[in-house]
Design an enzyme around this catalytic site. Structure first.
Site, PDB file in Angstrom:
ATOM      1  N   SER A 123       0.005  -7.797   7.400  1.00  0.00           N
ATOM      2  CA  SER A 123      -0.971  -8.504   8.436  1.00  0.00           C
ATOM      3  C   SER A 123      -1.143  -8.393   9.873  1.00  0.00           C
ATOM      4  CB  SER A 123      -2.010  -8.897   6.971  1.00  0.00           C
ATOM      5  OG  SER A 123      -1.107 -10.129   7.086  1.00  0.00           O
ATOM      6  N   CYS A 144      -2.679   1.921   7.079  1.00  0.00           N
ATOM      7  CA  CYS A 144      -2.926   0.868   8.016  1.00  0.00           C
ATOM      8  C   CYS A 144      -4.155   1.484   9.042  1.00  0.00           C
ATOM      9  CB  CYS A 144      -2.454   0.445   8.875  1.00  0.00           C
ATOM     10  SG  CYS A 144      -0.503   0.905   8.804  1.00  0.00           S
ATOM     11  N   ASN A 184       0.728  -1.339   0.172  1.00  0.00           N
ATOM     12  CA  ASN A 184      -0.240   0.017   0.509  1.00  0.00           C
ATOM     13  C   ASN A 184       0.343   1.445   0.396  1.00  0.00           C
ATOM     14  OD1 ASN A 184       0.691  -0.502   2.834  1.00  0.00           O
ATOM     15  ND2 ASN A 184      -0.448   0.382   3.420  1.00  0.00           N
ATOM     16  N   GLY A 204       2.107 -11.764  10.255  1.00  0.00           N
ATOM     17  CA  GLY A 204       3.166 -10.931  10.774  1.00  0.00           C
ATOM     18  C   GLY A 204       3.017 -12.138  12.901  1.00  0.00           C
ATOM     19  N   GLU A 260       4.374  -4.584  12.301  1.00  0.00           N
ATOM     20  CA  GLU A 260       3.486  -2.931  12.766  1.00  0.00           C
ATOM     21  C   GLU A 260       1.580  -3.805  11.754  1.00  0.00           C
ATOM     22  OE1 GLU A 260       0.584  -1.152  11.562  1.00  0.00           O
ATOM     23  OE2 GLU A 260       1.289  -0.617   9.941  1.00  0.00           O
ATOM     24  N   GLU A 291       8.934   2.720  15.301  1.00  0.00           N
ATOM     25  CA  GLU A 291       9.668   2.429  13.779  1.00  0.00           C
ATOM     26  C   GLU A 291       9.742   4.749  13.647  1.00  0.00           C
ATOM     27  OE1 GLU A 291       8.921   0.005  10.068  1.00  0.00           O
ATOM     28  OE2 GLU A 291       7.048  -0.159  11.348  1.00  0.00           O
TER      29      GLU A 291
END
Length: 488
Positions: free
Chosen positions: A237, A292, A160, A241, A258, A468
């Site tokens: 997702s 997200c 994305n 993850g 994330e 992050e």
């Protein structure tokens, strides 16, 4: 001038693996198609095998010692050159991005420029003080800490944000002296090749960055199972993850995940309703809702709900949906037929549950990736529309009695990435900051939006808690040695 084989630049023959400083092909290939024009191929890509992944780890491991000992100012200069190269090709990169996943060209250009800003930020961050000096009980001892790279990092990135998210992982990973094996999402393969070309042209030594394109499920075990892996950074997702984290749980591998969100906005009666409607619609609908941090749920105080719903309807119906290469377009297609089917399934749930459609609710034929931006109302708190990440331009609005009810509903989710409140009451704004269960909080702003110099990450199921960006990236991509230096 980029020092690459022409085949990798043209994406014509599947020469898209970058291992040990050279472009390579694979026996199997796959094609990607422009989501706005599904008859148009956007390239042929190599489908990597576990053997390719092993070669990438071998190249990264061989390059790691020299790269980690390269002075930080030299690594910083490579990131700065990469920023300059990418900025010089911003329009070309934006068109590549739009071809990959249908993002409206204005948003695509903004994303590429965000990548430029990230590279520039970390080129400066590398020149900041590293380590600390502490007092020692021994007068003959100097006590200090030094930072060192972790080793070989695996970066697995989503489709994305095919430039921004890889950049905010690669820039600090590389900058702080780690070699990288990078596996991008299949849908973002073209953008990944472009960004790899930029970083290679900026002067990265051979083997420091290795790109493997292909299907994640085919490569997952080889990416996580290699004994040379020191750290894993992943955005995607929650289901994937969790599997990745479990795959490295019995080893000393540092993990940064994330994993998405179901982000709420709370609109109180004293808010500037018109401005709030603009911000909420931006958060929900831009990038076709495929963020997200996108706004997915809105809780509005009952006394102003009718007015706010009408403002939302007006704002959404002003959006221009169409060709993502048109500068006038606000909302392009979804990234793929698969994502179109996913969003269509949620709209079917809305019909089955007889939700009120404030605006939108329609979707093009199966041969198209376009969906009309949609605002719904009347969902139960246990509806999948209120519990699951839709990843499309779908917003659900609910009325609540007061601030406390809104906050309780906003926190009623397994996710905790981003949240927003709209109010002129500073006391309620600060109460929201304290009580909202999200890693990012916005006051009178949309839930989306991330700047490169501040920590980013969520709570609960949205994150592994290793933040992050900003100085948090330094903490993740380095390890610390404590040194006792005694004079004799």
């Amino acid at each position: 001038m980029l020092r690459l084989a022409s085949s990798s630049a043209s994406l014509a023959d599947g020469t898209t693996l970058f291992i040990g400083g050279s472009w390579q092909a694979a026996n199997d290939t796959y094609q990607r198609f422009d989501p706005a024009h599904l008859e148009r191929s956007t390239g042929t890509f190599a489908s990597a095998t576990p053997e390719h992944v092993a070669s990438a780890y071998e190249a990264a491991s061989a390059a790691q010692p020299v790269w980690s000992s390269t002075p930080a100012p030299q690594r910083a200069e490579i990131l700065r050159r990469a920023a300059d190269l990418l900025e010089a090709r911003v329009d070309e990169a934006a068109r590549r991005l739009t071809s990959d996943m249908g993002k409206a060209i204005r948003d695509a250009r903004a994303e590429v420029l965000r990548s430029v800003a990230i590279l520039r930020y970390f080129s400066g961050e590398l020149l900041q003080p590293a380590g600390e000096i502490y007092p020692s009980a021994d007068p003959n001892t100097m006590l200090l800490t030094v930072e060192e790279p972790l080793g070989v990092v695996c970066a697995i990135t989503p489709w994305n944000f095919p430039f921004a998210i890889p950049t905010w992982k690669l820039a600090p990973a590389l900058g702080f002296g780690n070699a990288v094996v990078w596996k991008p999402a299949e849908w973002a393969s073209g953008s990944a090749v472009f960004l790899t070309e930029i970083l290679a042209a900026a002067g990265l030594p051979d083997g420091v960055l290795n790109l493997v394109t292909g299907k994640g499920s085919r490569l997952s075990s080889s990416l996580t199972g290699d004994p040379r892996l020191a750290a894993l950074t992943f955005t995607g997702s929650g289901e994937v993850g969790v599997r990745l984290r479990q795959a490295v749980a019995d080893r000393n591998v540092k993990v940064q995940l994330e994993l998405g969100g179901k982000n709420p906005a709370v609109v109180l009666a004293d808010a500037d309703l018109e401005d709030a409607s603009v911000q909420v619609v931006r958060g929900a609908m831009l990038c076709t809702g495929q963020r997200c941090t996108a706004t997915s749920r809105v809780y509005v105080e009952r006394s102003v709900a009718p007015r706010f719903r009408e403002l939302l309807r007006q704002q959404v119906e002003r959006l221009v949906v169409g060709d993502p290469f048109d500068e006038a377009t606000d909302v392009g297609p979804l990234a793929s037929p698969e994502q179109r089917d996913t969003v269509a399934s949620y709209l079917q749930i809305a019909r089955d549950e007889q939700l009120e459609v404030i605006t939108g609710g329609t979707i093009d034929s199966p041969g198209s990736c376009f969906v009309t931006p949609t605002v719904l109302a009347g969902a139960r708190s246990d509806s999948r529309l209120m519990r699951e990440e839709i990843f499309g331009p779908v917003l659900v609005v609910e009325e609540v009695d007061d601030f406390d009810a809104a906050l309780e509903a906003a926190n009623d989710t397994e996710f905790g990435l981003s949240s927003a409140v709209f109010t002129k009451d500073i006391a309620k704004a600060m109460a929201f900051v304290r009580r909202t269960q999200s890693g990012v909080v916005h006051i009178n702003r949309e839930t989306a939006g991330v700047e490169p110099h501040v920590p980013f990450g969520g709570l609960k199921a949205s994150s592994s808690m290793n933040r992050e960006q900003g100085k948090a990236a330094r903490l993740f991509f380095t390890t610390t040695k404590t040194v006792y230096l005694r004079s004799t």
